[in-house]
Design a protein around this motif. Sequence first.
Motif, short mmCIF file in Angstrom:
data_model
loop_
_atom_site.label_atom_id
_atom_site.label_comp_id
_atom_site.label_asym_id
_atom_site.label_seq_id
_atom_site.Cartn_x
_atom_site.Cartn_y
_atom_site.Cartn_z
N ASN A 1 1.18 4.13 -2.90
CA ASN A 1 0.96 5.56 -2.63
C ASN A 1 2.04 6.39 -3.29
O ASN A 1 1.76 7.43 -3.91
CB ASN A 1 0.95 5.84 -1.13
N LYS B 1 -5.72 3.42 -5.11
CA LYS B 1 -4.62 4.38 -5.13
C LYS B 1 -4.62 5.23 -6.40
O LYS B 1 -3.85 6.18 -6.51
CB LYS B 1 -3.26 3.68 -4.99
N GLU C 1 0.84 -1.21 0.00
CA GLU C 1 0.00 0.00 0.00
C GLU C 1 0.87 1.25 0.00
O GLU C 1 0.61 2.22 -0.72
CB GLU C 1 -0.92 0.01 1.23
N GLU C 2 1.93 1.24 0.81
CA GLU C 2 2.82 2.39 0.91
C GLU C 2 3.54 2.64 -0.42
O GLU C 2 3.63 3.79 -0.88
CB GLU C 2 3.83 2.16 2.03
N THR D 1 1.67 9.08 -6.96
CA THR D 1 1.93 10.52 -6.98
C THR D 1 2.98 10.90 -8.02
O THR D 1 3.21 12.10 -8.24
CB THR D 1 2.41 11.00 -5.60
#
Length: 145
Positions: free
Chosen positions: A96, A130, A92-93, A100
């Motif tokens: 993320n 995401k 998940e990190e 971006t």
Amino acid sequence: MKLSLKTKGRRFGAGDPEVMMDINTTPLIDVMLVLLVMLIITIPIQLHAVNLEMPVGTPPASNIKPEKVQIDIDENSTVYWQGLPVSAAELEEKMNVVSTMNPQPEVHIRPNKNCQYAVFANVLSSSKRKGLGKMAVIGHEQFVQ
């Protein structure tokens, strides 16, 4: 008097055919068919085409090639990010961070045929949450019998 006795019992016009009370619809149907054919002939032919105005010329060359992120899922349902095993929280990190980036990298998911579907579905749903738009499932030919 003989003549009057014979005509006395008969009603006037009893030997004549009865008057028809129905309308003859055959000419009406003929006229309607002619009008239908004329309507079909006069309607313009509809083409099944979509007219698009395409740009003329060659598009500018893009020197920026998007990065490729490889996510593998092995037969034990272990998830690998660029060849290194990761947990669900680390996945998940990392997603993320990737979401971006500009331009957004392509994410290639390569599941093993024997991995759990729940793990694969979790990776897909995480990528959708995401906002990763460039996704590809690699190696899908192994699932075809």
